[in-house]
Design a protein around this motif. Structure first.
Motif, PDB file in Angstrom:
ATOM      1  N   LYS A   1       3.834   1.329 -18.414  1.00 27.99           N
ATOM      2  CA  LYS A   1       4.299   2.566 -18.704  1.00 27.99           C
ATOM      3  C   LYS A   1       3.639   3.387 -17.663  1.00 27.99           C
ATOM      4  O   LYS A   1       2.646   3.482 -17.150  1.00 27.99           O
ATOM      5  CB  LYS A   1       3.712   2.932 -20.020  1.00 27.99           C
ATOM      6  N   HIS A   2       4.715   4.599 -17.370  1.00 25.63           N
ATOM      7  CA  HIS A   2       4.258   5.510 -16.309  1.00 25.63           C
ATOM      8  C   HIS A   2       3.906   6.709 -16.797  1.00 25.63           C
ATOM      9  O   HIS A   2       4.915   7.261 -17.789  1.00 25.63           O
ATOM     10  CB  HIS A   2       5.025   5.711 -15.168  1.00 25.63           C
ATOM     11  N   TYR A   3       3.132   7.586 -16.167  1.00 25.14           N
ATOM     12  CA  TYR A   3       2.668   9.236 -16.843  1.00 25.14           C
ATOM     13  C   TYR A   3       2.650   9.698 -15.276  1.00 25.14           C
ATOM     14  O   TYR A   3       2.045   9.325 -14.423  1.00 25.14           O
ATOM     15  CB  TYR A   3       1.434   9.211 -17.504  1.00 25.14           C
ATOM     16  N   ASP A   4       2.986  10.839 -15.391  1.00 25.65           N
ATOM     17  CA  ASP A   4       2.777  11.735 -14.057  1.00 25.65           C
ATOM     18  C   ASP A   4       1.246  12.239 -13.743  1.00 25.65           C
ATOM     19  O   ASP A   4       0.795  12.127 -12.831  1.00 25.65           O
ATOM     20  CB  ASP A   4       3.691  12.895 -14.029  1.00 25.65           C
ATOM     21  N   ILE A   5       0.652  12.429 -14.941  1.00 32.70           N
ATOM     22  CA  ILE A   5      -0.768  12.757 -15.106  1.00 32.70           C
ATOM     23  C   ILE A   5      -1.451  12.005 -16.070  1.00 32.70           C
ATOM     24  O   ILE A   5      -1.061  12.067 -17.066  1.00 32.70           O
ATOM     25  CB  ILE A   5      -0.748  14.374 -15.192  1.00 32.70           C
ATOM     26  N   VAL A   6      -2.677  11.593 -15.655  1.00 38.48           N
ATOM     27  CA  VAL A   6      -3.362  11.070 -16.845  1.00 38.48           C
ATOM     28  C   VAL A   6      -4.813  11.867 -16.774  1.00 38.48           C
ATOM     29  O   VAL A   6      -5.626  11.930 -15.708  1.00 38.48           O
ATOM     30  CB  VAL A   6      -3.778   9.527 -16.558  1.00 38.48           C
ATOM     31  N   ILE A   7      -4.901  12.728 -18.025  1.00 38.97           N
ATOM     32  CA  ILE A   7      -6.117  13.205 -18.061  1.00 38.97           C
ATOM     33  C   ILE A   7      -7.424  12.625 -19.000  1.00 38.97           C
ATOM     34  O   ILE A   7      -7.199  12.144 -19.997  1.00 38.97           O
ATOM     35  CB  ILE A   7      -6.028  14.684 -18.867  1.00 38.97           C
ATOM     36  N   SER A   8      -8.598  12.006 -18.401  1.00 31.31           N
ATOM     37  CA  SER A   8      -9.458  11.626 -19.013  1.00 31.31           C
ATOM     38  C   SER A   8     -10.407  12.716 -19.680  1.00 31.31           C
ATOM     39  O   SER A   8     -11.122  13.341 -18.911  1.00 31.31           O
ATOM     40  CB  SER A   8     -10.390  10.719 -18.002  1.00 31.31           C
ATOM     41  N   GLY A   9     -10.445  12.597 -20.841  1.00 28.29           N
ATOM     42  CA  GLY A   9     -10.988  13.559 -21.585  1.00 28.29           C
ATOM     43  C   GLY A   9     -10.201  14.780 -22.448  1.00 28.29           C
ATOM     44  O   GLY A   9      -9.426  15.377 -21.822  1.00 28.29           O
ATOM     45  N   GLY A  10     -10.569  14.550 -23.816  1.00 25.83           N
ATOM     46  CA  GLY A  10      -9.775  15.518 -24.764  1.00 25.83           C
ATOM     47  C   GLY A  10     -10.419  16.937 -25.142  1.00 25.83           C
ATOM     48  O   GLY A  10     -10.276  16.899 -26.284  1.00 25.83           O
ATOM     49  N   GLY A  11     -11.454  17.142 -24.289  1.00 31.61           N
ATOM     50  CA  GLY A  11     -12.047  18.294 -24.764  1.00 31.61           C
ATOM     51  C   GLY A  11     -11.350  19.561 -24.335  1.00 31.61           C
ATOM     52  O   GLY A  11      -9.835  19.663 -24.127  1.00 31.61           O
TER      53      GLY A  11
END
Length: 406
Positions: A2-12
């Motif tokens: 699967k492809h995502y434009d942006i991956v954000i590590s951290g859901g704070g």
């Protein structure tokens, strides 16, 4: 795969704010959070866990207004404060900030519940179909190709992305994984956090009291008799006060607060947190950018930690939107450099300012004591200096250009 434009590590708060700010521009975003994100259940303990509160400045308010959630934050978890009093115990130095005296129309700031602010952002993020949240997962391995990064999660899933955003906190895995050069230091203090009830109403004034080896901040909550404290203490004292009986704690706290609002009474559990400083020398790399505590952490004595992180988020949102509108590659190093230049300068000023305050106001050296009290007294009697300090505290000086034009 699967492809995502942006991956954000951290859901704070910072990671969610970035995701909210990048809605409706054609980007598919994945938030990877190691914990399970859910709304907290009501705590039925006689003394609940202490809520973490932060001082939110006007620049952060503008950002939340742009995200469309400010009114909800204001209604549910924010209390404005309209005065600040700072003094050094047993000395002549004191500063009082009053917005009316400084011809400021807005409140000096807002005290917000971190957890409730996070919950509002989480609910808002889930409204949009272009954001996916993956909980109970962490990044395990990352490799780069010419046009994307390949990420393997610890749950076995593999995905690709154009940009990875490290919003994973002070002990950022991504910052360590990519060996981003960073400076670290210990303040040799722990922060004791609790909620208290005072004998007299706080009148929407925030207080900060300096002692020879401690700093006590008292933040006014919506109930006129309730406040949140952040008490910066040497580790052994923080441990003592955390474990002391409620009666003994209340006595010491009331004395350390100079009985400013009468007798103080503990109404929550007490929590202690070690205070450390961090400054990443680089905020961007190829297909990677650092934000918030992953990029820098700061002593709470100037009350700007969350605001600095939110301005990171706002600056990065503006940068990514501009690159996307121009048809550029959002993960290319050269395209992200403007974010780094802006935020390195602003965060460095804040960090050095906090470090300078900490050095001057910590300790009982007679020269230091004379210097800090002279500075407090002098500042309090020069309106132009007070006005400049307020503008910096409100975040108006270094606000991202796109946010200042709203």
């Amino acid at each position: 795969m699967k492809h995502y434009d942006i991956v954000i590590s951290g859901g704070g708060i910072i990671g969610l704010a970035i995701a909210c700010g990048l809605q409706n521009i054609g980007l598919h975003i994945l938030i990877v959070e190691r914990k399970q994100l859910k709304l907290p259940l009501k705590n039925k303990m006689p003394l609940p866990d202490p809520e973490r509160f932060s001082a939110l400045n006007i620049a952060s308010k503008y950002f939340f207004q742009n995200l469309g959630i400010w009114q909800q934050i204001l209604d549910l978890c924010a209390n404005e404060f309209n005065g600040v009093e700072v003094w050094d115990i047993d000395s002549f130095g004191k500063i009082h900030f009053n917005p009316k005296q400084q011809s400021i129309q807005e409140p000096l700031g807002y005290i917000v519940s971190n957890q409730k602010c996070h919950d509002i952002l989480l609910q808002h993020t889930q409204v949009f179909g272009d954001v996916t949240i993956c909980t109970s997962a962490t990044l395990q391995n990352i490799s780069f190709k010419k046009n994307n990064a390949i990420i393997i999660l610890d749950n076995g899933n593999t995905l690709t992305t154009r940009l990875i955003i490290a919003a994973d906190g002070t002990h950022s895995w991504l910052r360590q994984y990519f060996k981003i050069p960073s400076s670290f230091w210990k303040y040799r203090h722990h922060a004791l956090v609790a909620t208290i009830r005072t004998e007299k109403p706080h009148q929407e004034i925030a207080y900060q009291v300096f002692h020879s080896n401690s700093i006590l901040a008292v933040l006014p909550l919506s109930n006129p008799y309730l406040s949140s404290i952040v008490w910066s203490l040497p580790p052994e004292q923080a441990c003592f006060f955390q474990q002391a009986s409620e009666i003994l704690f209340n006595q010491h706290l009331s004395i350390h607060f100079d009985l400013c609002l009468g007798v103080c009474q503990l109404v929550s559990k007490r929590q202690t947190l070690p205070l450390t400083g961090c400054y990443a020398h680089h905020l961007v790399a190829h297909r990677l950018t650092l934000v918030g505590d992953a990029a820098h952490t700061i002593h709470p004595l100037i009350g700007q930690g969350l605001n600095i992180g939110l301005m990171d988020a706002a600056e990065l949102v503006g940068t990514i939107r501009r690159i996307q509108n121009q048809g550029g590659d959002i993960g290319q190093y050269d395209n992200l450099r403007s974010y780094e230049r802006s935020r390195k300068y602003s965060s460095f000023l804040a960090l050095t300012g906090a470090q300078g305050f900490y050095i001057i106001f910590n300790g009982n050296n007679i020269g230091k004591k004379l210097l800090r009290n002279s500075l407090l007294k002098l500042t309090n009697h020069i309106p132009a200096v007070k006005s400049c300090l307020l503008q910096h505290a409100q975040g108006i000086i270094n606000i991202p250009p796109w946010l200042s034009r709203l």
